[in-house]
Design a protein around this motif. Structure first.
Motif, PDB file in Angstrom:
ATOM      1  N   GLN A 176      96.996  16.803 -12.863  1.00  0.00           N
ATOM      2  CA  GLN A 176      96.187  15.595 -12.733  1.00  0.00           C
ATOM      3  C   GLN A 176      94.694  15.924 -12.811  1.00  0.00           C
ATOM      4  O   GLN A 176      94.132  16.521 -11.906  1.00  0.00           O
ATOM      5  CB  GLN A 176      96.487  14.867 -11.413  1.00  0.00           C
ATOM      6  N   ARG A 177      94.081  15.582 -13.923  1.00  0.00           N
ATOM      7  CA  ARG A 177      92.642  15.451 -14.153  1.00  0.00           C
ATOM      8  C   ARG A 177      91.778  16.705 -14.066  1.00  0.00           C
ATOM      9  O   ARG A 177      90.994  16.957 -14.964  1.00  0.00           O
ATOM     10  CB  ARG A 177      92.056  14.391 -13.208  1.00  0.00           C
ATOM     11  N   THR A 178      91.829  17.464 -12.984  1.00  0.00           N
ATOM     12  CA  THR A 178      90.840  18.502 -12.719  1.00  0.00           C
ATOM     13  C   THR A 178      90.659  19.454 -13.895  1.00  0.00           C
ATOM     14  O   THR A 178      91.625  19.941 -14.467  1.00  0.00           O
ATOM     15  CB  THR A 178      91.238  19.309 -11.469  1.00  0.00           C
ATOM     16  N   HIS A 179      89.432  19.725 -14.238  1.00  0.00           N
ATOM     17  CA  HIS A 179      88.982  20.652 -15.263  1.00  0.00           C
ATOM     18  C   HIS A 179      89.359  20.209 -16.676  1.00  0.00           C
ATOM     19  O   HIS A 179      88.510  20.106 -17.531  1.00  0.00           O
ATOM     20  CB  HIS A 179      89.498  22.073 -15.003  1.00  0.00           C
ATOM     21  N   TYR A 180      90.652  19.956 -16.933  1.00  0.00           N
ATOM     22  CA  TYR A 180      91.101  19.638 -18.280  1.00  0.00           C
ATOM     23  C   TYR A 180      90.982  18.155 -18.602  1.00  0.00           C
ATOM     24  O   TYR A 180      91.122  17.754 -19.750  1.00  0.00           O
ATOM     25  CB  TYR A 180      92.567  20.061 -18.463  1.00  0.00           C
ATOM     26  N   ASP A 181      90.790  17.320 -17.607  1.00  0.00           N
ATOM     27  CA  ASP A 181      90.678  15.865 -17.718  1.00  0.00           C
ATOM     28  C   ASP A 181      91.971  15.162 -18.087  1.00  0.00           C
ATOM     29  O   ASP A 181      92.053  13.955 -17.990  1.00  0.00           O
ATOM     30  CB  ASP A 181      89.574  15.444 -18.705  1.00  0.00           C
ATOM     31  N   PHE A 182      93.006  15.880 -18.538  1.00  0.00           N
ATOM     32  CA  PHE A 182      94.232  15.192 -18.916  1.00  0.00           C
ATOM     33  C   PHE A 182      95.141  14.989 -17.709  1.00  0.00           C
ATOM     34  O   PHE A 182      94.953  15.580 -16.657  1.00  0.00           O
ATOM     35  CB  PHE A 182      94.976  15.913 -20.041  1.00  0.00           C
ATOM     36  N   GLN A 183      96.119  14.126 -17.901  1.00  0.00           N
ATOM     37  CA  GLN A 183      97.116  13.845 -16.884  1.00  0.00           C
ATOM     38  C   GLN A 183      98.508  14.030 -17.495  1.00  0.00           C
ATOM     39  O   GLN A 183      98.800  13.464 -18.545  1.00  0.00           O
ATOM     40  CB  GLN A 183      96.985  12.412 -16.375  1.00  0.00           C
ATOM     41  N   HIS A 184      99.322  14.848 -16.831  1.00  0.00           N
ATOM     42  CA  HIS A 184     100.711  15.045 -17.251  1.00  0.00           C
ATOM     43  C   HIS A 184     101.603  14.844 -16.036  1.00  0.00           C
ATOM     44  O   HIS A 184     101.359  15.427 -14.984  1.00  0.00           O
ATOM     45  CB  HIS A 184     100.932  16.450 -17.824  1.00  0.00           C
ATOM     46  N   ASP A 185     102.606  14.030 -16.200  1.00  0.00           N
ATOM     47  CA  ASP A 185     103.538  13.749 -15.115  1.00  0.00           C
ATOM     48  C   ASP A 185     104.946  13.643 -15.702  1.00  0.00           C
ATOM     49  O   ASP A 185     105.673  12.704 -15.438  1.00  0.00           O
ATOM     50  CB  ASP A 185     103.136  12.451 -14.397  1.00  0.00           C
ATOM     51  N   ASN A 186     105.303  14.620 -16.537  1.00  0.00           N
ATOM     52  CA  ASN A 186     106.562  14.535 -17.259  1.00  0.00           C
ATOM     53  C   ASN A 186     107.406  15.814 -17.196  1.00  0.00           C
ATOM     54  O   ASN A 186     108.272  16.031 -18.025  1.00  0.00           O
ATOM     55  CB  ASN A 186     106.308  14.169 -18.723  1.00  0.00           C
ATOM     56  N   GLY A 187     107.138  16.678 -16.203  1.00  0.00           N
ATOM     57  CA  GLY A 187     107.950  17.880 -16.046  1.00  0.00           C
ATOM     58  C   GLY A 187     109.373  17.538 -15.631  1.00  0.00           C
ATOM     59  O   GLY A 187     109.675  16.411 -15.236  1.00  0.00           O
ATOM     60  N   HIS A 188     110.258  18.506 -15.734  1.00  0.00           N
ATOM     61  CA  HIS A 188     111.659  18.318 -15.364  1.00  0.00           C
ATOM     62  C   HIS A 188     111.826  18.689 -13.888  1.00  0.00           C
ATOM     63  O   HIS A 188     111.381  19.753 -13.458  1.00  0.00           O
ATOM     64  CB  HIS A 188     112.552  19.189 -16.241  1.00  0.00           C
ATOM     65  N   PHE A 189     112.462  17.814 -13.119  1.00  0.00           N
ATOM     66  CA  PHE A 189     112.486  17.944 -11.665  1.00  0.00           C
ATOM     67  C   PHE A 189     113.850  17.521 -11.126  1.00  0.00           C
ATOM     68  O   PHE A 189     114.248  16.368 -11.260  1.00  0.00           O
ATOM     69  CB  PHE A 189     111.359  17.071 -11.101  1.00  0.00           C
ATOM     70  N   LEU A 190     114.567  18.468 -10.537  1.00  0.00           N
ATOM     71  CA  LEU A 190     115.828  18.202  -9.859  1.00  0.00           C
ATOM     72  C   LEU A 190     115.518  18.140  -8.370  1.00  0.00           C
ATOM     73  O   LEU A 190     115.043  19.128  -7.799  1.00  0.00           O
ATOM     74  CB  LEU A 190     116.840  19.313 -10.146  1.00  0.00           C
ATOM     75  N   PHE A 191     115.805  17.014  -7.720  1.00  0.00           N
ATOM     76  CA  PHE A 191     115.332  16.834  -6.353  1.00  0.00           C
ATOM     77  C   PHE A 191     116.334  16.093  -5.477  1.00  0.00           C
ATOM     78  O   PHE A 191     117.284  15.483  -5.951  1.00  0.00           O
ATOM     79  CB  PHE A 191     114.013  16.070  -6.351  1.00  0.00           C
ATOM     80  N   GLN A 192     116.034  16.156  -4.191  1.00  0.00           N
ATOM     81  CA  GLN A 192     116.637  15.272  -3.202  1.00  0.00           C
ATOM     82  C   GLN A 192     115.511  14.805  -2.290  1.00  0.00           C
ATOM     83  O   GLN A 192     114.471  15.449  -2.201  1.00  0.00           O
ATOM     84  CB  GLN A 192     117.737  15.957  -2.395  1.00  0.00           C
ATOM     85  N   GLU A 193     115.710  13.668  -1.642  1.00  0.00           N
ATOM     86  CA  GLU A 193     114.725  13.196  -0.668  1.00  0.00           C
ATOM     87  C   GLU A 193     114.951  13.933   0.640  1.00  0.00           C
ATOM     88  O   GLU A 193     116.092  14.239   1.001  1.00  0.00           O
ATOM     89  CB  GLU A 193     114.845  11.691  -0.482  1.00  0.00           C
ATOM     90  N   GLN A 194     113.846  14.226   1.343  1.00  0.00           N
ATOM     91  CA  GLN A 194     113.943  15.008   2.569  1.00  0.00           C
ATOM     92  C   GLN A 194     112.992  14.433   3.620  1.00  0.00           C
ATOM     93  O   GLN A 194     111.798  14.337   3.385  1.00  0.00           O
ATOM     94  CB  GLN A 194     113.590  16.476   2.284  1.00  0.00           C
ATOM     95  N   HIS A 195     113.530  14.101   4.772  1.00  0.00           N
ATOM     96  CA  HIS A 195     112.731  13.578   5.884  1.00  0.00           C
ATOM     97  C   HIS A 195     112.315  14.706   6.824  1.00  0.00           C
ATOM     98  O   HIS A 195     112.985  15.729   6.924  1.00  0.00           O
ATOM     99  CB  HIS A 195     113.539  12.552   6.682  1.00  0.00           C
ATOM    100  N   GLY A 196     111.207  14.492   7.551  1.00  0.00           N
ATOM    101  CA  GLY A 196     110.783  15.409   8.601  1.00  0.00           C
ATOM    102  C   GLY A 196     110.309  16.748   8.074  1.00  0.00           C
ATOM    103  O   GLY A 196     110.246  16.969   6.866  1.00  0.00           O
ATOM    104  N   PRO A 197     109.965  17.670   8.968  1.00  0.00           N
ATOM    105  CA  PRO A 197     109.570  19.016   8.540  1.00  0.00           C
ATOM    106  C   PRO A 197     110.742  19.711   7.836  1.00  0.00           C
ATOM    107  O   PRO A 197     111.891  19.587   8.270  1.00  0.00           O
ATOM    108  CB  PRO A 197     109.234  19.738   9.842  1.00  0.00           C
ATOM    109  N   PHE A 198     110.452  20.424   6.755  1.00  0.00           N
ATOM    110  CA  PHE A 198     111.525  21.056   5.991  1.00  0.00           C
ATOM    111  C   PHE A 198     111.033  22.317   5.302  1.00  0.00           C
ATOM    112  O   PHE A 198     109.839  22.581   5.209  1.00  0.00           O
ATOM    113  CB  PHE A 198     112.097  20.085   4.946  1.00  0.00           C
TER     114      PHE A 198
END
Length: 190
Positions: free
Chosen positions: A28-50
């Motif tokens: 996001q933005r810094t130095h290069y000015d561009f924005q990329h939000d399209n990486g591949h991400f395998l996730f689960q939601e996690q509550h609390g400290p983890f």
């Protein structure tokens, strides 16, 4: 999130193998000015400290090919820890903390012969602890970052892989371990 066209479980090693697509990244933005939000991400939601851990094997081809761990609140607030391939010089350990839409990248050389590494991310609101290991016994701090919880969100945590320049490389993950931890910050490294 952003499921790659090519992923599989290796029948022999039981590793998750991801082959990132062209021009995928989280930045996001810094130095290069561009924005990329399209990486591949395998996730689960996690509550609390983890805490989450993985061991990744990078089979890179192009500058900045990367894979590791990722914690995401939203497109403007997240952290990633990875090994990043450098076509000239040593590969880098990278830690990016992005707050309010601006990425902050810290790096350190890891050597051009290192392509397998373990990462551990611990999160106790508002602090994120980032560590790496070459043997899964001795852990070394890469960074401690400030990343406050975003109201009305549940963190998404897991594995990520990106190919910012061009597709062709693969990342293999041995495992993903996610568990709750105490909110006692003195025990994060215990």
């Amino acid at each position: 999130m952003n499921t790659p066209k090519s992923w599989s479980i290796d029948e022999n090693t039981k590793q998750l193998v991801i082959k990132p697509e062209d021009e995928t990244d989280y930045w996001q933005r810094t130095h290069y000015d561009f924005q990329h939000d399209n990486g591949h991400f395998l996730f689960q939601e996690q509550h609390g400290p983890f805490q989450l851990k993985t061991k990744v094997h990078l089979h890179p081809l192009h500058q900045y090919d990367q894979a590791g761990l990722y914690i995401r609140f939203d497109a403007d607030n997240w952290v990633k820890a990875s090994i990043e391939f450098m076509t000239e010089g040593e590969n880098k350990l990278g830690a990016v903390v992005t707050k309010q839409g601006f990425s902050d990248w810290s790096t350190q050389p890891i050597g051009d012969d290192v392509t397998s590494i373990s990462f551990r991310l611990s999160y106790i609101d508002p602090v994120c602890y980032i560590d790496y290991s070459l043997d899964e016994i001795n852990w070394y701090q890469i960074r401690i970052g400030h990343l406050p919880m975003v109201p009305k969100t549940v963190p998404k945590v897991g594995l990520y892989a990106c190919s910012p320049i061009k597709a062709g490389f693969s990342a293999a993950f041995d495992y993903l371990e996610i568990h709750s931890i105490s909110d006692d910050r003195t025990k994060v490294y215990g």
